[in-house]
Scaffold this active site. Structure first.
Site, PDB file in Angstrom:
ATOM      1  CG  HIS A  62      46.494 -17.689   7.332  1.00 36.21           C
ATOM      2  ND1 HIS A  62      46.508 -16.496   8.015  1.00 36.21           N
ATOM      3  CD2 HIS A  62      46.357 -18.643   8.289  1.00 36.21           C
ATOM      4  CE1 HIS A  62      46.377 -16.716   9.309  1.00 36.21           C
ATOM      5  NE2 HIS A  62      46.287 -18.005   9.506  1.00 36.21           N
ATOM      6  CD  GLU A 106      41.074 -22.880  17.942  1.00 37.60           C
ATOM      7  OE1 GLU A 106      41.770 -22.720  16.938  1.00 37.60           O
ATOM      8  OE2 GLU A 106      41.547 -22.968  19.105  1.00 37.60           O
ATOM      9  CG  ASP A 156      46.413 -22.460  11.594  1.00 33.43           C
ATOM     10  OD1 ASP A 156      47.582 -22.109  11.842  1.00 33.43           O
ATOM     11  OD2 ASP A 156      45.468 -21.656  11.490  1.00 33.43           O
ATOM     12  CB  SER A 157      49.587 -26.799  15.441  1.00 36.90           C
ATOM     13  OG  SER A 157      50.895 -26.711  14.940  1.00 36.90           O
ATOM     14  CB  THR A 158      50.265 -23.378  19.330  1.00 39.25           C
ATOM     15  OG1 THR A 158      50.077 -24.690  19.873  1.00 39.25           O
ATOM     16  CG2 THR A 158      48.963 -22.595  19.433  1.00 39.25           C
TER      17      THR A 158
HETATM   18  N1  SPD Z   1      55.743 -19.753  16.625  1.00 43.20           N
HETATM   19  C1  SPD Z   1      54.370 -19.516  16.331  1.00 43.20           C
HETATM   20  C2  SPD Z   1      53.812 -20.408  15.294  1.00 43.20           C
HETATM   21  C3  SPD Z   1      52.357 -20.187  15.159  1.00 43.20           C
HETATM   22  C4  SPD Z   1      51.715 -20.955  14.093  1.00 43.20           C
HETATM   23  N2  SPD Z   1      50.270 -20.917  14.131  1.00 43.20           N
HETATM   24  C5  SPD Z   1      49.687 -19.708  13.739  1.00 43.20           C
HETATM   25  C6  SPD Z   1      48.208 -19.751  13.642  1.00 43.20           C
HETATM   26  C7  SPD Z   1      47.703 -18.748  12.663  1.00 43.20           C
HETATM   27  N3  SPD Z   1      46.429 -19.077  12.143  1.00 43.20           N
END
Ligand code: SPD
Length: 282
Positions: A62, A106, A156-158
């Site tokens: 972060h 979000e 701030d993605s997955t």
């Molecule tokens: N491989 C997982 C990557 C996750 C990144 N996103 C995290 C979100 C935290 N706020």
């Protein structure tokens, strides 16, 4: 009996975290959400079996995705966070006194609600800060429709599977470019290059279609296993990234807040990429 949460993000390498206690387990509208406790990392949030954040090491991720672009910009008043439901990114952005308004978009309301309950140190008051506006909708749709412009956009993605995949697309990057102010900066989470090499190569090629200056910076985050995580940097001015150390130091010294990972030297040093990562930029 000992229980383990086994993350199965990579086909050839699993990561296990011992689960002392499950705090939440459920299917949201978009994904499976799990929050549990681990003796070393504290509370851990996972989506669809993939660790997203832990109380123990979240500060590295972060801090780097916020203080690098905000300090490089120097006067970011309007910031957009796409994702960020746990609140950690908003917390760090709001440490900058020059920031007037943060829009956090979000997709999953349950992630925000459950993070508020079970991970309060993540947002640490950010969710009640008057400067923060939380919008629950699809980030790609939001950016395609908004008329606002932002000084910094933080993705701030997955990982690029499921609902997060669109946030790595050429079209999304191009829309972000249009929503940035003149010196505006886009930063992205770009995976762990050693294990997810195609992410950085794909983003490198896609971002360069819409931005003048594209590069990456790195930090090691223990629970994103496999070495450095890469963060994408995209801007329509070359000199924003190349600010000298003394300028970054002056700006950071004038903002009285604490960090645990970020320093001006780390800021500059994070853009020094190892050769195996440079080889992926082609
Ligand atoms: N491989 C997982 C990557 C996750 C990144 N996103 C995290 C979100 C935290 N706020």
């Amino acid at each position: 009996m000992t229980n383990w949460f086994i993350e199965t993000l990579h086909p050839w390498w699993n990561q296990g975290l011992r689960t002392e206690k499950f705090l939440y387990r459920g299917e949201t509208e978009h994904q499976e959400l799990v929050i549990f406790e681990n003796a070393k990392f504290g509370r851990v949030l996972a989506l669809d079996g993939v660790i997203q954040t832990t109380e123990g090491d979240e500060f590295i991720y972060h801090e780097m995705l916020t203080h690098v672009p905000l300090t490089a910009h120097g006067n970011a008043k309007h910031v957009l966070i796409i994702g960020g439901g746990d609140g950690g990114m908003a917390r760090e952005v709001l440490k900058h006194p020059e920031v007037q308004h943060v829009t956090m978009v979000e997709i999953d309301r349950t992630v925000v609600d459950m993070s508020r309950v079970y991970l309060p140190s993540l947002n640490d008051g950010a969710f009640t800060d008057q400067r923060l506006e939380i919008i629950i909708t699809n980030g790609a749709n939001y950016i395609a429709e908004t008329r606002h412009q932002f000084d910094v956009i933080i993705i701030d993605s997955t990982d690029p599977v499921g609902p997060g995949a669109v946030l790595f697309s050429e079209e999304f990057y191009s829309t972000c470019s249009r929503c940035l102010t003149d010196n505006g900066i886009l930063v992205t989470q770009n995976g762990v290059p050693y294990l997810q090499s195609s992410l950085i190569t794909d983003s490198w090629n896609r971002l360069r279609k819409s931005f003048i200056d594209v590069y990456f910076f790195v930090a090691p985050i223990p629970t994103y296993q496999g070495g450095f995580m890469a963060f994408g940097w995209a801007c329509n001015h070359k000199n924003v990234r190349n600010a000298e150390l003394c300028i970054i130091e002056d700006r950071f010294a004038s903002s009285p807040f604490k960090t645990q990972y970020y320093t001006p030297s780390i800021h500059l040093g994070s853009f020094a990429l190892p050769k195996f990562i440079l080889n992926l930029l082609q």
